[in-house]
Design an enzyme around this catalytic site. Structure first.
Site, PDB file in Angstrom:
ATOM      1  N   GLU A 147       0.041  -1.233   5.753  1.00 55.32           N
ATOM      2  CA  GLU A 147       1.121  -0.751   6.603  1.00 55.32           C
ATOM      3  C   GLU A 147       0.968   0.736   6.902  1.00 55.32           C
ATOM      4  O   GLU A 147       1.286   1.192   8.010  1.00 55.32           O
ATOM      5  CB  GLU A 147       2.469  -1.028   5.927  1.00 55.32           C
ATOM      6  CG  GLU A 147       3.696  -0.746   6.796  1.00 55.32           C
ATOM      7  CD  GLU A 147       4.184   0.694   6.710  1.00 55.32           C
ATOM      8  OE1 GLU A 147       5.048   1.077   7.515  1.00 55.32           O
ATOM      9  OE2 GLU A 147       3.697   1.439   5.832  1.00 55.32           O
ATOM     10  N   ASP A 174       0.804  -1.222   0.000  1.00 52.53           N
ATOM     11  CA  ASP A 174       0.000   0.000   0.000  1.00 52.53           C
ATOM     12  C   ASP A 174       0.834   1.268   0.000  1.00 52.53           C
ATOM     13  O   ASP A 174       2.023   1.266   0.349  1.00 52.53           O
ATOM     14  CB  ASP A 174      -0.968   0.007   1.181  1.00 52.53           C
ATOM     15  CG  ASP A 174      -0.240  -0.059   2.529  1.00 52.53           C
ATOM     16  OD1 ASP A 174       0.759  -0.803   2.641  1.00 52.53           O
ATOM     17  OD2 ASP A 174      -0.678   0.635   3.467  1.00 52.53           O
TER      18      ASP A 174
END
Length: 235
Positions: free
Chosen positions: A207, A140
Site C-alpha cells: 500500500e 507494509d
C-alpha cells in the site's frame, strides 16, 4: 483630419471591459444556480438513522493483550520503491505470526495468499442473499530514513510497550487497524458468533507504494467472487 494610431484604443478597451463584465455575470449566475440546485436537493433528502444495539459489555471489556500488537511491530514489513531492495522474509513471517496469534480465526475463516504476500480471508455468512462487506488494512510500512535511527526514542522495530503506549514503525499506519480487525474477529469466533453477511478481510502488502501488486490484485479477485459489496471499511 486623420486620427493617430492610438485613437482606437479606448474603443477596444471598452469592448474588453464589457466582455469581462459579461463573463463575470455569467459565472455569478452559474454559481447561484449551482447553490440553488444544491439547496433544493439537500432539502429533499430524508433523514437517515440506524437503530443499533449498544455494545456488548462482555466484548467491550475484553482483555486484549498488547503483546500481540507489539509483536506485529517487530516484523519489518517494509515497502520500498526499489523492488531490488524488497525483502519478502518479514512478510512471510508476519503471515505465520498471524496464524499462530489468532488460531480461532484461522480455523473458521478461509485464507488465501494473493500475489505472494497479500492476504484475503472469507468469513462465510448465514444469508448468502445479502451483499458481503469488506474490512481492509495493509501489512507494509514505510522505511526508516537512513541515518535517523539514533534519533528514535525507541528502536523503530522494537515493539516497545511503555506507559500504556505501543511504540514502533507502523503502530498507526497501519498495523493498528490490521491487528484490531484480527482481535475483533478472533474474539467473535471464539464466542460462537456467526455473521449474517459474508465478511471479507483484505490486507495488501504494498500500500505504501501504491498497492499495484497487492490491493489491485485483491480487488480483481474480489470482483470475480462478488459483484457488489454492502460497504468497505479501510483505514
Amino acid at each position: 483630419r486623420h486620427a493617430g494610431p492610438g485613437a482606437s484604443r479606448p474603443r477596444s478597451g471598452h469592448r474588453h471591459a464589457v466582455t469581462a463584465r459579461r463573463i463575470a455575470l455569467g459565472l455569478a449566475v452559474a454559481a447561484a444556480l449551482f447553490v440553488a440546485v444544491c439547496a433544493v436537493r439537500a432539502a429533499r433528502l430524508d433523514s437517515y438513522t440506524v437503530d443499533a444495539p449498544g455494545p456488548d459489555p462482555a466484548l467491550a471489556g475484553a482483555d486484549i493483550p498488547l503483546e500481540r500488537f507489539a509483536g506485529a511491530l517487530r516484523l519489518p514489513t517494509i515497502s520500498t520503491q526499489d523492488s531490488a531492495q524488497f525483502d519478502p522474509a518479514p512478510f512471510l513471517a508476519f503471515h505465520e505470526y498471524l496464524r499462530a496469534a489468532y488460531p480461532a480465526l484461522h480455523r473458521r475463516l478461509t485464507r488465501e495468499i494473493v500475489n505472494g504476500y497479500s492476504l484475503l480471508y472469507a468469513w462465510q455468512g448465514t444469508d448468502t442473499t445479502l451483499d458481503p462487506f469488506l474490512l481492509m488494512g495493509h501489512l507494509d510500512v514505510v522505511p526508516v530514513e537512513p541515518g535517523t535511527e539514533s534519533r528514535w526514542t525507541h528502536p523503530p522495530f522494537g515493539g516497545v510497550v511503555r506507559d500504556g503506549y505501543v511504540l514502533g514503525r507502523g503502530a498507526l499506519d497501519d498495523k493498528a487497524s490490521l491487528m484490531a480487525i484480527f482481535e475483533a474477529v478472533e474474539l467473535l469466533v471464539g464466542r460462537g458468533f456467526e455473521p449474517r453477511r459474508t465478511v471479507y478481510l483484505a490486507f495488501g502488502h504494498d500500500e505504501e507504494i501504491g498497492g499495484w501488486s497487492g490491493a489491485k490484485n485483491l480487488a480483481g479477485l474480489l470482483s470475480t467472487r462478488t459483484g457488489r459489496l454492502a460497504f468497505v471499511l479501510d483505514e
